[in-house]
Design an enzyme around this catalytic site. Structure first.
Site, short mmCIF file in Angstrom:
data_model
loop_
_atom_site.label_atom_id
_atom_site.label_comp_id
_atom_site.label_asym_id
_atom_site.label_seq_id
_atom_site.Cartn_x
_atom_site.Cartn_y
_atom_site.Cartn_z
N ARG A 294 -3.46 -2.70 12.72
CA ARG A 294 -2.46 -1.85 12.07
C ARG A 294 -1.29 -1.56 12.99
NH1 ARG A 294 -6.62 1.95 8.45
NH2 ARG A 294 -6.76 0.41 6.76
N TYR A 426 -0.78 -5.96 3.69
CA TYR A 426 -2.06 -6.25 4.36
C TYR A 426 -2.36 -5.26 5.47
CZ TYR A 426 0.52 -9.54 7.64
OH TYR A 426 1.35 -10.15 8.55
N GLU A 427 -3.62 -5.27 5.90
CA GLU A 427 -4.18 -4.29 6.85
C GLU A 427 -4.08 -2.86 6.32
OE1 GLU A 427 -6.03 -5.32 9.00
OE2 GLU A 427 -5.36 -7.40 8.94
N GLY A 428 -4.23 -2.71 5.03
CA GLY A 428 -4.13 -1.39 4.39
C GLY A 428 -2.71 -1.17 3.92
#
Length: 566
Positions: A294, A426-428
């Site tokens: 993140r 992506y990645e949350g």
């Protein structure tokens, strides 16, 4: 247009704004001397300018393809990857005991940003490996560490993460992939995963997949998930790639951007895997990798923004149109000047926030102080969301600066916009980042947030003698943020979530004001002018955002699903 690595900005921010000198003063990172930092930034910048940047367009025009089960990567990407690996840039922050440099995350963050702005599609490959290295360092057995970490750090092998399934996107607990014990310490992994970045490459010896799956006695939801190392080739007795494992790339996605980065559907058919961490402890191990990623993805957004800004600036300095004074180019037009100034000011703010996040991680690592850990946790969703939002906004503005030519692919302006768009997903997703900020990161009653706001106010107090008007504006913004945070922590989750995105954006705006004010205090003429523009013209946006936060959820949730259809 030749890309130029923003080395001077990194030096200034590390030395004067983000608190990095305290990192270098710790025993853990005592080797990060000014000479060492300068050498790293200079050499990495040179590689990005000379090796990676020329590959950016080739990756867009000649995407990775799947041929007879093998992923064929974009022209030149193999040479670019080898330059990254041979320079030691993959394992910068990894432990020296397994071949890493043991350097601060702040320096890795700076190098990752430069690689992102030079060629985002290729940079995603070592970023995934860096996350896997950290997950293995924290959670894997000594045997797995000894086998995999040196290979990953050297770049001989590379790593991926496999979370998402067709029916389980953000709801990871809904996954169906299975793991069955073989009775010899290995497991049979079966299932399908989607959106796997760099699931294969033709320039490495082995691809190492970290895969989430459920053991037979795993309970439903995230608490029943375990993590497994599943390599493409099973290492032999000497640790070299041996027999082909029972896994395959089913297909590659046809995407809006990041064409040079293969995104795959993966199938595991009783593939051999090894447990990483305890049984049913997969989410804790994977979150180590995800939190690393993140920060990295936030930096990808900043990097793409830097590339887009440089591209637009060059065009504005060359393009003659209309009745402009001075050079006669469009950079003399007020609106073009406004767009470029906003782009540069936000890139600078987002870069500084990312470095502040990395410095907090380094201080937590070096000292074990829970206060620094809380600071790092608080800044991670802000860094990820604001960095990627900035990337999207700046790349979009870059197209606008080009005018009609921005809509023509040959100029390359649109590629930045297409490539960076996924970083907010992506990645949350950035919405999830905002929810994380107002929920999990406020479980301390807002203590970490209040501590950071207090530092912003103290910085503004110190600036009142030299820059009174700018200092007063930043202090007032921080105080408004404090008051809204006090209100927020008293609300239920529905009200918090309704205002989560504007709250995160307001927090980032105020942090940006703090960064610019701190820079202005160093009396650099150009930075004073940029800070004045940001604080007077861009910081005031925080007020509308905080007003939206304090509206709560009533008006929002009163809108029915039928209202949205009508």
């Amino acid at each position: 247009m030749p890309y130029r690595a923003p080395v001077a900005d990194f030096r200034f921010l590390l030395d004067h704004v983000t608190g990095f000198p305290a990192v270098a003063e710790t025993d853990r990172f005592a080797d990060a001397t000014p000479d060492m930092v300068d050498a790293i930034l200079t050499e990495a910048g040179k590689m990005c300018e000379e090796v990676l940047a020329p590959l950016n367009r080739a990756g867009d025009l000649h995407p990775a393809v799947l041929e007879n089960g093998v992923v064929r990567t974009s022209p030149g990407f193999g040479d670019g990857y080898r330059a990254i690996a041979e320079g030691g840039w993959i394992g910068m922050s990894a432990s020296p005991e397994v071949g890493g440099m043991g350097l601060p995350m702040a320096l890795t963050t700076a190098v990752n940003e430069m690689m992102s702005s030079a060629c985002l599609s290729l940079q995603l490959n070592p970023l995934m490996t860096q996350g896997q290295i950290e997950a293995l360092e924290h959670h894997a057995s000594d045997q797995i560490k000894a086998l995999y970490l040196p290979k990953l750090i050297s770049g001989a092998w590379h790593g991926t993460m496999n979370l998402t399934e067709p029916q389980a996107g953000s709801d990871v607990g809904a996954l169906r992939s299975k793991a069955e014990p073989n009775g010899d310490g290995t497991y049979k992994i079966s299932g399908q995963k989607i959106y796997i970045s760099w699931a294969d490459a033709d320039f490495v010896e082995n691809t190492c997949h970290l895969v989430l799956a459920r053991l037979p006695d795993g309970v439903p939801g995230t608490k029943g998930i375990s993590l497994f190392m599943v390599p493409k080739f099973i290492p032999d007795a000497d640790g070299n790639p041996g027999a082909r494992n029972s896994l395959r790339v089913v297909s590659l996605e046809h995407k809006l951007g990041l064409h040079g980065s293969p995104t795959a559907v993966m199938e595991y058919d009783e593939a051999v895997g090894w447990l990483v961490g305890p049984e049913h402890g997969g989410m804790a191990a994977m979150f180590t990798m995800m939190n690393n990623a993140r920060l990295g993805v936030g930096v990808q957004g900043v990097g793409a923004a830097e590339g887009a800004y440089q591209h637009a600036l060059h065009y504005a300095q060359e393009r003659k149109q209309g009745r402009a004074g001075g050079s006669g180019t469009i950079i003399e037009h007020a609106d073009v000047r406004r767009m470029l100034a906003e782009m540069k000011a936000d890139v600078y703010a987002a870069r500084a926030i990312a470095l502040m996040n990395a410095v907090a991680i380094d201080m937590a690592t070096a000292t074990g102080d829970a206060v620094w850990s809380a600071r790092a946790a608080l800044l991670t969703p802000i860094c990820k969301a604001f960095g990627t939002d900035t990337g999207i906004a700046v790349a979009n503005a870059g197209v606008q600066v080009h005018g009609g030519m921005g809509f023509v692919e040959e100029t390359g302006a649109a590629q930045y916009s297409r490539d960076v768009r996924v970083t907010a997903i992506y990645e949350g997703t950035n919405g999830i980042q905002a929810m994380d900020l107002v929920a999990r990161k406020m479980m301390d009653g807002g203590e970490a947030a209040f501590r950071l706001i207090e530092e912003i106010e103290q910085g503004a107090e110190a600036a009142k003698t030299s820059h009174p008007d700018l200092a007063e504006a930043v202090w007032g913004a921080a105080e408004s943020l404090r008051e809204t945070t006090e209100w927020l922590v008293e609300q239920d989750m529905t009200d918090r979530f309704a205002g989560a995105v504007p709250y995160l954006r307001a927090f980032a705006r105020v942090l940006g004001g703090h960064v610019h004010l701190t820079s202005a205090m160093k009396d650099d003429t150009s930075r004073v002018r940029l800070a004045t523009f940001y604080i007077n013209s861009m910081l005031p946006k925080f007020a509308g955002l905080l007003a939206q936060v304090r509206e709560g959820a009533d008006d929002l949730m009163a809108i029915t699903a039928d209202d949205l259809v009508a």
